[in-house]
Design a protein around this motif. Structure first.
Motif, short mmCIF file in Angstrom:
data_model
loop_
_atom_site.label_atom_id
_atom_site.label_comp_id
_atom_site.label_asym_id
_atom_site.label_seq_id
_atom_site.Cartn_x
_atom_site.Cartn_y
_atom_site.Cartn_z
N UNK A 69 7.83 -69.33 37.87
CA UNK A 69 7.38 -70.52 38.60
C UNK A 69 8.23 -71.73 38.23
N UNK A 70 8.56 -71.88 36.93
CA UNK A 70 9.39 -73.00 36.48
C UNK A 70 10.76 -72.93 37.12
N UNK A 71 11.35 -71.72 37.20
CA UNK A 71 12.66 -71.56 37.83
C UNK A 71 12.62 -71.95 39.31
N UNK A 72 11.51 -71.65 39.97
CA UNK A 72 11.37 -72.02 41.38
C UNK A 72 11.35 -73.54 41.54
N UNK A 73 10.70 -74.24 40.60
CA UNK A 73 10.71 -75.70 40.67
C UNK A 73 12.12 -76.25 40.44
N UNK A 74 12.82 -75.68 39.46
CA UNK A 74 14.19 -76.14 39.22
C UNK A 74 15.11 -75.85 40.41
N UNK A 75 14.80 -74.78 41.15
CA UNK A 75 15.64 -74.39 42.30
C UNK A 75 15.57 -75.40 43.44
N UNK A 76 14.58 -76.26 43.44
CA UNK A 76 14.46 -77.26 44.50
C UNK A 76 15.60 -78.28 44.45
N UNK A 77 16.33 -78.32 43.34
CA UNK A 77 17.50 -79.19 43.28
C UNK A 77 18.52 -78.79 44.35
N UNK B 271 5.73 -76.81 33.82
CA UNK B 271 5.41 -75.39 33.92
C UNK B 271 6.13 -74.60 32.82
N UNK B 272 7.34 -75.03 32.45
CA UNK B 272 8.05 -74.38 31.33
C UNK B 272 7.26 -74.54 30.04
N UNK B 273 6.73 -75.73 29.84
CA UNK B 273 5.89 -75.95 28.65
C UNK B 273 4.64 -75.08 28.71
N UNK B 274 4.11 -74.87 29.92
CA UNK B 274 2.96 -73.99 30.07
C UNK B 274 3.33 -72.56 29.69
N UNK B 275 4.55 -72.15 30.01
CA UNK B 275 5.01 -70.82 29.60
C UNK B 275 5.07 -70.72 28.08
N UNK C 97 12.15 -85.59 45.82
CA UNK C 97 11.77 -84.18 45.74
C UNK C 97 12.44 -83.50 44.54
N UNK C 98 13.75 -83.70 44.41
CA UNK C 98 14.46 -83.08 43.30
C UNK C 98 13.99 -83.58 41.96
N UNK C 99 13.80 -84.91 41.84
CA UNK C 99 13.39 -85.52 40.57
C UNK C 99 12.01 -84.99 40.13
N UNK C 100 11.03 -85.08 41.03
CA UNK C 100 9.68 -84.65 40.67
C UNK C 100 9.61 -83.15 40.45
N UNK C 101 10.44 -82.39 41.18
CA UNK C 101 10.44 -80.93 40.99
C UNK C 101 10.93 -80.57 39.59
#
Length: 957
Positions: A279-287, A227-231, A216-220
């Motif tokens: 959205x990118x920060x939310x993905x990183x927060x899954x760590x 998503x950061x690249x999308x930004x 979960x952490x790795x893929x997130x």
């Protein structure tokens, strides 16, 4: 146990396994095949290096090569490391125990199968992705060099106020980096997900949690990177709006922001940027949170926002705000597009003048005399008379002339310049007595000499009046190196300078032989070089032929356009290279352009379409060679020369202000010479390039207006007319012609064209550009705009009038009898005293005659048409008066039309008339004596003016 018999003793042979001899043979063949492939690759590299070194542009080869190698390894390694690291990390994060399920039992078999090969499989996957990524990056060498060497334009776009260099040099590189980042993130995500699934970190059908905490952490994190690249993409898309192409109903092709872009898309990109960051920060927060709930919700909101804010909202703005009042809303943005487009194509200083289209004076004598001063009307069409040159000056079957000859300026014996039609007598392998390898590549290696003729005259049989002819060529051009080893028709390789003698030329005493003395080409003394060229050209005889020995050199890449394009791969090459005799040598002159696709707000054009005309349709060699076919910035930044004997290529900086050329000169230092190195002799033969002119005239069909409202209304849209001299329905080509526009004091070598209103055939404008670089107004575009309230015949209508005139139609019918063929030459348009003079030569190919001869000349002015044997006769008939007939040919006005002489003769006529009047009244002897004195003074003045003029004086008619 005892041997039961029935079989051979000794070592057993496994069934199906090849013998040692076969294995050895297979290994040997494999090694030989590998060596063959390696040497083939080496041969291509080595011959390229040798060629670049032979033309003294090895720095171009090395700079390009090292740039490609550097990009290949850097980005290939980055991709390989990224994918490999994520596979390794996913394997390291695998759970210690897998769930007992059918799914995991099936995966166990795969895990066990690849276990012995895990390292090799990892290396193979990373190497494959690295090779693909590296090859893709190597193809971006131009983008990298422009980014790292870019210089400022010192012009800013009107929306974001960034220097144009940001869009031309920086943005393309940033977009490549972004695309590479997306590819890396996606491939890493796929590779990591597959590894996690294989080793139980992800489960599809197994009971319990679908993903381990580590997976979960790795893929997130990988999704967060995506998503950061999308930004970043949303942020760059903001600037991309300034160079975005779209279809605009009011104008067709459009580049830059419109109302909906500035007021809907641009705010939407800003909002989507911030949403993507969150959205990118939310993905990183899954760590820390170890749950995908919030990032998945955020990602869904981002997608929904992209649809609503990035798609639906702009459509609503366009529908309900723009369309009800489109012209008012779009006008400010159209004005920006007008300004940028005119600047980007170099048409911002075009001079548009009103022109009546009707003669200002009724004095036919004056009009007739003005023709010679206004233009040197060319009756030798370079696109028609090539077969005539071929028939009269080919001399030998193994010589040939190009399909389209060239027009240049050369001095006459009295030092004046005249328009000249010329071509080189190039080698034609199809005409040699016997085709074989020795003849094709060793004996017949070059053409010989220039053939030139006056552009404004023909002899009494309709043939060209040659100023340079015969073999060897002799005439007005003086002494020069006549061998032509490099030319437009020279498309094969030759091996020269060795033991095999070459055919030089033939005269009454027979064939003359020669041996090439130049230093061009690559030396074949080295066996390695011979082997490399044998492989590269797929010709084994190069390796062992006895015709190759000490001093042998191989010449290839021999067309001028190929040579210039090879030594300067960043340039776009004009479709028409032309020869000139300069300082005792034949030099091919090649115009070259720097282009860009990133000039903000400037509308794009397709070079292949805008440079096409009736000549390119029949002669593919005249097509423009473009690195990028769609451009929105172009400059004739380089003038190049190619020596017809040595093949030496020289590049001269022509546009010293062009930032694109400055960028390439930083990337490839010491390849382009300064403009000051151009000799006066070479400068006399340079000219304004045709392909640039054709691009500019196509843009000027719409961008001659500077008012946004007029542009949007479409009421002033023009078109380039079809060529009226044939049925190809292709655009009329521009014509070189020595002439003067109404605001000019003397004739200038010019490039001209006409315009007609969109969808109609009457004339709307005439366009000319000063094409002589020695003139102060070189490159100045002048347009004579005809009034819309009156109708002036266009080229197609004039041609129709010619064909429909009963007497002319009857004459043409007579000329066409007996299997003869009538061919129309260039229909030239000349502005004359407020009106427009049209002149067209008419040629006839007789039944047994295989080449065209000038038989008639068509002339029309102010509705009066003439169809006579010569240009002078046609002009005399059109104007109803006989013009003075000086020797013709040059661009300087004849003495008979000298204003001082003409005024003096008019004064003499007045004095004579006054004297006759004095004799009738009285007679009045005092008045008569005064009149006689005035008459003598006027005649003396005329005589002095005539004596002061250079003799002989010639004109273009």
């Amino acid at each position: 146990m005892p041997d039961r018999g029935g079989g051979p003793t000794g070592p057993r042979i496994r069934a199906g396994r090849p013998s040692r001899r076969v294995r050895t043979l297979l290994v040997t063949l494999g090694v030989l095949a590998a060596l063959g492939m390696a040497f083939t690759m080496f041969a291509g590299f080595w011959t390229d290096w040798l060629w670049y070194r032979s033309v003294h542009y090895s720095s171009v080869f090395t700079t390009t090569l090292w740039t490609k190698i550097g990009l290949f390894f850097v980005f290939g390694l980055l991709m390989a490391l990224a994918v490999g690291f994520n596979i390794w990390l996913a394997h390291r994060m695998r759970p210690p125990l897998s769930a007992m399920s059918m799914e995991q039992q099936s995966l166990d078999r795969y895990r066990m199968g690849i276990a012995p090969y895990k390292t090799w499989l990892l290396l193979a996957v990373t190497a494959l992705t690295g090779l693909v990524a590296g090859a893709s990056a190597a193809g971006q060498w131009r983008v990298w060099l422009m980014w790292v060497n870019g210089v400022p334009f010192h012009q800013k776009d009107p929306q974001f106020h960034r220097d144009v260099s940001f869009y031309a040099f920086d943005l393309p590189w940033y977009r490549f980096l972004l695309a590479f980042g997306f590819a890396t993130a996606i491939l890493s995500l796929i590779a990591a997900a597959l590894t996690h699934y294989l080793y139980g970190g992800l489960r599809v059908t197994s009971p319990g949690s679908r993903a381990s905490a580590a997976a979960t952490g790795h893929l997130s994190v990988l999704l967060g990177v995506f998503v950061s690249l999308k930004a970043v993409a949303y942020w760059l898309d903001r600037y991309g709006l300034a160079v975005k192409s779209s279809d605009f109903r009011a104008t067709g092709n459009w580049t830059g922001l419109r109302y909906v872009d500035a007021n809907a898309y641009l705010p939407a990109k800003n909002i989507l940027f911030f949403i993507a960051v969150i959205c990118a920060l939310l993905f990183f927060a899954t760590l820390w949170r170890r749950t995908w709930q919030l990032p998945v919700i955020g990602f869904g909101l981002m997608v929904l926002s992209a649809v609503l804010i990035g798609g639906l909202y702009p459509a609503i703005v366009q529908k309900f705000q723009v369309q009800p009042n489109e012209q008012a809303k779009e006008a400010p943005y159209v004005q920006k597009n007008l300004k940028a487009t005119r600047e980007a194509y170099g048409i911002d200083h075009t001079q548009v003048s009103e022109y009546s289209g009707r003669a200002a004076t009724q004095d036919k004598t004056k009009l007739r005399d003005q023709v010679g001063q206004t233009a040197s009307i060319r009756i030798m069409d370079p696109n028609v008379v090539s077969p005539t040159f071929q028939q009269l000056q080919q001399i030998r079957n193994y010589y040939g002339f190009p399909t389209n000859l060239d027009v240049d300026r050369y001095p006459t014996k009295d030092g004046k310049e005249q328009d000249t039609v010329l071509g080189l007598r190039e080698l034609n392998l199809n005409g040699i007595p016997k085709n074989n390898w020795i003849n094709d590549h060793f004996r017949y290696t070059h053409g010989y000499g220039v053939v030139a003729a006056k552009g404004t005259e023909s002899d009494d049989k309709g043939r060209p009046v040659f100023t340079e002819k015969n073999l060897p060529s002799k005439g007005d051009l003086g002494e020069y190196q006549q061998q032509v080893y490099y030319g437009e028709k020279t498309t094969t390789y030759s091996i020269v300078g060795g033991p095999q003698k070459e055919i030089d030329y033939s005269d009454d005493e027979g064939e003359k032989t020669t041996s090439y003395q130049g230093k061009s080409g690559v030396n074949l003394d080295n066996p390695l070089n011979r082997a490399a060229y044998a492989v590269a050209f797929n010709e084994p005889q190069i390796l062992y032929s006895g015709a190759i020995g000490d001093g042998s050199r191989i010449l290839y890449n021999r067309t001028p356009k190929d040579r210039v394009e090879s030594v300067a791969p960043w340039l776009t090459i004009d479709g028409d290279a032309y020869p000139a005799v300069v300082d005792g040598r034949i030099q091919w002159i090649v115009d070259a352009y720097t282009t860009s696709n990133g000039y903000p707000y400037a509308s794009r054009t397709t070079l292949g379409d805008t440079t096409a005309d009736s000549l390119t349709a029949t002669n593919n060699s005249r097509a423009v060679v473009a690195q990028q076919n769609q451009v929105n910035y172009i400059r004739n930044s380089v003038k190049a020369t190619v020596d017809a004997y040595t093949g030496d290529v020289k590049l001269y900086q022509w546009d010293s202000a062009d930032p694109v050329l400055k960028t390439w000169m930083k990337a490839f230092p010491n390849t382009v010479k300064p403009r000051s190195d151009i000799s006066p002799e070479l400068m006399a033969h340079l000219r304004y390039p045709q392909d640039l002119f054709k691009v500019q005239r196509e843009l000027l069909t719409r961008y001659h207006v500077t008012n946004a409202q007029t542009f949007l209304s479409g009421s002033e849209v023009w078109q380039v007319p079809d060529d009226p001299s044939n049925d190809s329905r292709d655009s009329v080509p521009p014509y070189y012609l020595s002439m003067k526009m109404p605001d000019q004091k003397q004739q200038v070598f010019s490039l001209t064209t006409t315009f007609t209103p969109n969808g109609r055939d009457n004339l709307s404008a005439f366009m000319a550009v000063d094409s002589d670089p020695r003139a102060s107004d070189y490159g100045k575009i002048r347009i004579l705009k005809l009034p819309t309230s009156t109708t002036v015949d266009g080229p197609k209508q004039v041609q129709s009038q010619f064909n429909s005139e009963p007497s002319i139609a009857e004459t043409i019918s007579l000329l066409s009898r007996g299997h003869s063929q009538v061919e129309y030459g260039n229909l030239l348009t000349v502005p004359l005293d407020g009106g427009l003079l049209y002149a067209e030569p008419v040629y006839v190919r007789g039944g047994t005659l295989k080449y065209p001869l000038l038989r008639k000349v068509l002339v029309t002015y102010e509705g009066r048409t003439a169809f006579e044997d010569t240009l002078d006769q046609a002009l005399d008939k059109v104007f109803g008066v006989k013009g003075s007939k000086p020797p013709s040919g040059t661009t300087e006005p004849p003495a008979s039309t000298n204003p001082t002489v003409r005024q003096a003769l008019q004064d003499a006529q007045k004095a004579y008339d006054a004297g006759q009047e004095a004799l009738k009244s009285g007679p009045d002897w005092d008045a008569y004596a005064k009149a006689q004195k005035d008459l003598q003074d006027a005649l003396r003045k005329a005589e002095d003016a005539q004596s002061a003029a250079d003799k002989p004086r010639t004109s273009g008619d």
